[in-house]
Design a protein around this motif. Structure first.
Motif, PDB file in Angstrom:
ATOM      1  N   ARG A   1       0.747  16.157  -8.593  1.00 51.51           N
ATOM      2  CA  ARG A   1       2.023  15.685  -9.138  1.00 51.51           C
ATOM      3  C   ARG A   1       2.613  14.580  -8.253  1.00 51.51           C
ATOM      4  O   ARG A   1       3.222  13.626  -8.768  1.00 51.51           O
ATOM      5  CB  ARG A   1       3.000  16.851  -9.289  1.00 51.51           C
ATOM      6  N   SER A   2       2.433  14.677  -6.958  1.00 59.01           N
ATOM      7  CA  SER A   2       2.908  13.622  -6.066  1.00 59.01           C
ATOM      8  C   SER A   2       2.128  12.331  -6.302  1.00 59.01           C
ATOM      9  O   SER A   2       2.695  11.233  -6.297  1.00 59.01           O
ATOM     10  CB  SER A   2       2.783  14.062  -4.606  1.00 59.01           C
ATOM     11  N   TRP A   3       0.823  12.454  -6.521  1.00 57.61           N
ATOM     12  CA  TRP A   3      -0.006  11.288  -6.823  1.00 57.61           C
ATOM     13  C   TRP A   3       0.419  10.651  -8.150  1.00 57.61           C
ATOM     14  O   TRP A   3       0.500   9.423  -8.257  1.00 57.61           O
ATOM     15  CB  TRP A   3      -1.475  11.714  -6.859  1.00 57.61           C
ATOM     16  N   GLN A   4       0.714  11.462  -9.146  1.00 49.74           N
ATOM     17  CA  GLN A   4       1.177  10.921 -10.425  1.00 49.74           C
ATOM     18  C   GLN A   4       2.515  10.194 -10.263  1.00 49.74           C
ATOM     19  O   GLN A   4       2.735   9.145 -10.877  1.00 49.74           O
ATOM     20  CB  GLN A   4       1.306  12.047 -11.446  1.00 49.74           C
ATOM     21  N   ALA A   5       3.404  10.750  -9.423  1.00 52.67           N
ATOM     22  CA  ALA A   5       4.675  10.080  -9.155  1.00 52.67           C
ATOM     23  C   ALA A   5       4.431   8.723  -8.495  1.00 52.67           C
ATOM     24  O   ALA A   5       5.105   7.730  -8.803  1.00 52.67           O
ATOM     25  CB  ALA A   5       5.556  10.959  -8.266  1.00 52.67           C
TER      26      ALA A   5
ATOM     27  N   LEU B   1      -7.025   0.393   6.616  1.00 51.81           N
ATOM     28  CA  LEU B   1      -6.935  -0.484   5.434  1.00 51.81           C
ATOM     29  C   LEU B   1      -6.000  -1.649   5.748  1.00 51.81           C
ATOM     30  O   LEU B   1      -4.860  -1.693   5.280  1.00 51.81           O
ATOM     31  CB  LEU B   1      -6.414   0.294   4.222  1.00 51.81           C
ATOM     32  N   PRO B   2      -6.439  -2.612   6.556  1.00 49.79           N
ATOM     33  CA  PRO B   2      -5.568  -3.733   6.913  1.00 49.79           C
ATOM     34  C   PRO B   2      -5.376  -4.681   5.734  1.00 49.79           C
ATOM     35  O   PRO B   2      -6.066  -4.597   4.719  1.00 49.79           O
ATOM     36  CB  PRO B   2      -6.338  -4.407   8.051  1.00 49.79           C
ATOM     37  N   GLY B   3      -4.415  -5.591   5.897  1.00 55.09           N
ATOM     38  CA  GLY B   3      -4.229  -6.625   4.888  1.00 55.09           C
ATOM     39  C   GLY B   3      -3.021  -6.437   3.997  1.00 55.09           C
ATOM     40  O   GLY B   3      -2.749  -7.284   3.139  1.00 55.09           O
ATOM     41  N   PHE B   4      -2.273  -5.347   4.181  1.00 57.00           N
ATOM     42  CA  PHE B   4      -1.078  -5.112   3.367  1.00 57.00           C
ATOM     43  C   PHE B   4       0.168  -5.478   4.174  1.00 57.00           C
ATOM     44  O   PHE B   4       0.267  -5.164   5.357  1.00 57.00           O
ATOM     45  CB  PHE B   4      -1.003  -3.654   2.912  1.00 57.00           C
ATOM     46  N   ASP B   5       1.119  -6.112   3.514  1.00 59.11           N
ATOM     47  CA  ASP B   5       2.364  -6.502   4.181  1.00 59.11           C
ATOM     48  C   ASP B   5       3.287  -5.308   4.393  1.00 59.11           C
ATOM     49  O   ASP B   5       3.990  -5.226   5.399  1.00 59.11           O
ATOM     50  CB  ASP B   5       3.102  -7.567   3.354  1.00 59.11           C
TER      51      ASP B   5
ATOM     52  N   ASP C   1       0.068  -2.088  -5.010  1.00 62.90           N
ATOM     53  CA  ASP C   1      -1.284  -2.619  -5.136  1.00 62.90           C
ATOM     54  C   ASP C   1      -2.367  -1.562  -4.958  1.00 62.90           C
ATOM     55  O   ASP C   1      -3.468  -1.697  -5.503  1.00 62.90           O
ATOM     56  CB  ASP C   1      -1.491  -3.738  -4.099  1.00 62.90           C
ATOM     57  N   ARG C   2      -2.060  -0.507  -4.188  1.00 59.05           N
ATOM     58  CA  ARG C   2      -3.083   0.520  -3.930  1.00 59.05           C
ATOM     59  C   ARG C   2      -2.407   1.821  -3.544  1.00 59.05           C
ATOM     60  O   ARG C   2      -1.409   1.806  -2.808  1.00 59.05           O
ATOM     61  CB  ARG C   2      -4.003   0.050  -2.809  1.00 59.05           C
ATOM     62  N   VAL C   3      -2.910   2.944  -4.025  1.00 56.59           N
ATOM     63  CA  VAL C   3      -2.367   4.260  -3.717  1.00 56.59           C
ATOM     64  C   VAL C   3      -3.473   5.109  -3.108  1.00 56.59           C
ATOM     65  O   VAL C   3      -4.576   5.204  -3.667  1.00 56.59           O
ATOM     66  CB  VAL C   3      -1.825   4.966  -4.978  1.00 56.59           C
ATOM     67  N   VAL C   4      -3.192   5.722  -1.938  1.00 57.12           N
ATOM     68  CA  VAL C   4      -4.181   6.592  -1.310  1.00 57.12           C
ATOM     69  C   VAL C   4      -3.510   7.871  -0.837  1.00 57.12           C
ATOM     70  O   VAL C   4      -2.322   7.883  -0.500  1.00 57.12           O
ATOM     71  CB  VAL C   4      -4.897   5.911  -0.116  1.00 57.12           C
ATOM     72  N   VAL C   5      -4.284   8.943  -0.807  1.00 51.94           N
ATOM     73  CA  VAL C   5      -3.870  10.200  -0.196  1.00 51.94           C
ATOM     74  C   VAL C   5      -4.430  10.219   1.221  1.00 51.94           C
ATOM     75  O   VAL C   5      -5.606   9.912   1.436  1.00 51.94           O
ATOM     76  CB  VAL C   5      -4.391  11.411  -0.992  1.00 51.94           C
ATOM     77  N   ALA C   6      -3.588  10.561   2.199  1.00 52.46           N
ATOM     78  CA  ALA C   6      -4.018  10.635   3.593  1.00 52.46           C
ATOM     79  C   ALA C   6      -3.976  12.086   4.041  1.00 52.46           C
ATOM     80  O   ALA C   6      -2.919  12.719   4.024  1.00 52.46           O
ATOM     81  CB  ALA C   6      -3.121   9.783   4.479  1.00 52.46           C
ATOM     82  N   THR C   7      -5.118  12.618   4.453  1.00 50.26           N
ATOM     83  CA  THR C   7      -5.174  14.027   4.849  1.00 50.26           C
ATOM     84  C   THR C   7      -6.218  14.233   5.939  1.00 50.26           C
ATOM     85  O   THR C   7      -7.114  13.386   6.119  1.00 50.26           O
ATOM     86  CB  THR C   7      -5.495  14.924   3.642  1.00 50.26           C
ATOM     87  N   ASP C   8      -6.076  15.346   6.652  1.00 46.61           N
ATOM     88  CA  ASP C   8      -7.081  15.719   7.644  1.00 46.61           C
ATOM     89  C   ASP C   8      -7.857  16.957   7.206  1.00 46.61           C
ATOM     90  O   ASP C   8      -8.604  17.538   8.003  1.00 46.61           O
ATOM     91  CB  ASP C   8      -6.424  15.971   9.008  1.00 46.61           C
ATOM     92  N   ASP C   9      -7.703  17.350   5.949  1.00 48.14           N
ATOM     93  CA  ASP C   9      -8.288  18.605   5.475  1.00 48.14           C
ATOM     94  C   ASP C   9      -9.237  18.342   4.314  1.00 48.14           C
ATOM     95  O   ASP C   9      -8.867  17.681   3.326  1.00 48.14           O
ATOM     96  CB  ASP C   9      -7.176  19.556   5.023  1.00 48.14           C
ATOM     97  N   VAL C  10     -10.452  18.870   4.397  1.00 48.72           N
ATOM     98  CA  VAL C  10     -11.457  18.595   3.375  1.00 48.72           C
ATOM     99  C   VAL C  10     -11.112  19.259   2.048  1.00 48.72           C
ATOM    100  O   VAL C  10     -11.513  18.771   0.977  1.00 48.72           O
ATOM    101  CB  VAL C  10     -12.862  19.034   3.840  1.00 48.72           C
TER     102      VAL C  10
ATOM    103  N   LEU D   1       0.858  -1.182   0.000  1.00 49.48           N
ATOM    104  CA  LEU D   1       0.000   0.000   0.000  1.00 49.48           C
ATOM    105  C   LEU D   1       0.892   1.230   0.000  1.00 49.48           C
ATOM    106  O   LEU D   1       1.818   1.327   0.808  1.00 49.48           O
ATOM    107  CB  LEU D   1      -0.876   0.000   1.253  1.00 49.48           C
ATOM    108  N   LEU D   2       0.653   2.176  -0.904  1.00 47.67           N
ATOM    109  CA  LEU D   2       1.413   3.423  -0.923  1.00 47.67           C
ATOM    110  C   LEU D   2       0.520   4.550  -0.434  1.00 47.67           C
ATOM    111  O   LEU D   2      -0.579   4.760  -0.947  1.00 47.67           O
ATOM    112  CB  LEU D   2       1.935   3.720  -2.330  1.00 47.67           C
ATOM    113  N   VAL D   3       1.005   5.266   0.584  1.00 51.98           N
ATOM    114  CA  VAL D   3       0.261   6.360   1.197  1.00 51.98           C
ATOM    115  C   VAL D   3       0.987   7.676   0.929  1.00 51.98           C
ATOM    116  O   VAL D   3       2.214   7.755   1.077  1.00 51.98           O
ATOM    117  CB  VAL D   3       0.112   6.147   2.715  1.00 51.98           C
ATOM    118  N   ILE D   4       0.227   8.700   0.546  1.00 50.68           N
ATOM    119  CA  ILE D   4       0.769  10.047   0.353  1.00 50.68           C
ATOM    120  C   ILE D   4       0.198  10.942   1.449  1.00 50.68           C
ATOM    121  O   ILE D   4      -0.922  11.436   1.349  1.00 50.68           O
ATOM    122  CB  ILE D   4       0.394  10.613  -1.026  1.00 50.68           C
TER     123      ILE D   4
END
Length: 262
Positions: free
Chosen positions: A36-40, A91-95, A48-57, A4-7
């Motif tokens: 641009r960070s998401w595209q990178a 999001l459990p289940g990723f090594d 397997d999965r890319v998500v953005v993690a933020t506390d701002d709407v 899992l890749l988190v930004i």
């Protein structure tokens, strides 16, 4: 091994509030830093999965507008690693969970690929992070910054098996030598990208901030202070400019690098 890749992206940056939504000009037009960070991130193979993690709407709404998956995190996360730990709980289940910081759109895909490969080859390691050998030009720049009272970058020292010993905003190790601009040196620049094993990442938020992390302001030191093994993976920059967006003055530097890469 699932990855899992988190930004992590927060709006309230001390040095540059709102920077994830700052526009960066490139050969492909104007795009925000977070886009641009998401595209990178999407260019990295084996994820397997890319998500953005933020506390701002505002960041959430913008990221969703260009197709990114978003996980909302708390406002109490003290750094990107804690924000990634919240995502790992949701999001459990990723090594393996990769932290590709939202202010580093110039991160080459192979940096992340090498980290994941490093963890595969070193089952004893809890976390992997990249290091770049400094040439004389880079080292002299770091030393000049320190003499002027600025932090020019983080350096790393490691022992047998590339096991991380320490990370510092000072220039370590001390060499006492003068190097030509293109001469390799024994100093390694630490690049702030991380690949964590799931168990180590989940344990991280429960550990108190130790004295070294508090002094240096470096989140990876919490792993070392709690006896976890950090694998340093030497990566090849291949002539690419690597630069993070920390201040408004970094915008033209990144835009110039985007133009050069095109």
């Amino acid at each position: 091994m699932s990855v899992l890749l988190v930004i992590p992206a927060r709006y309230q940056s001390v040095r540059y509030p709102g920077k994830p939504l700052v526009s960066l000009k490139g050969p492909d037009g104007d795009k925000t830093l977070i886009m641009r960070s998401w595209q990178a991130a999407k260019a990295v193979r084996g994820i397997d999965r890319v998500v953005v993690a933020t506390d701002d709407v505002r960041i959430r709404d913008h990221a969703q507008s260009f197709g990114a998956e978003v996980v909302m995190t708390s406002t109490t996360a003290q750094n990107g690693t804690e924000r990634c730990a919240e995502v790992a709980e949701a999001l459990p289940g990723f090594d393996v969970v990769v932290n590709l910081q939202g202010d580093a759109p110039l991160t080459p895909a192979w940096f992340v690929e090498d980290l994941v490969a490093g963890l595969r080859a070193a089952p004893e390691a809890d976390i992997a992070t990249p290091v770049l050998r400094c040439d004389g030009r880079a080292l002299n720049g770091f030393l000049a910054d320190r003499r002027a009272g600025r932090v020019g970058g983080t350096t790393a020292v490691f022992g047998a098996g590339m096991r991380g010993l320490y990370f510092s905003k000072e220039v370590i190790p001390f060499t006492g030598q003068v190097y030509a601009d293109d001469q390799p040196t024994p100093v390694f620049h630490h690049v702030g990208v991380y690949a964590y094993r799931h168990a180590a990442l989940r344990a991280y938020p429960a550990w108190p901030i130790g004295p070294l992390e508090a002094l240096e302001g470096l989140e990876q030191l919490r792993f070392l202070e709690n006896g976890r093994q950090v694998l340093c993976v030497e990566v090849d920059g291949k002539g690419r400019v690597f630069w993070e967006l920390n201040n408004p003055s970094d915008v033209p530097v990144i835009e110039a690098a985007l133009a050069a890469q095109a």
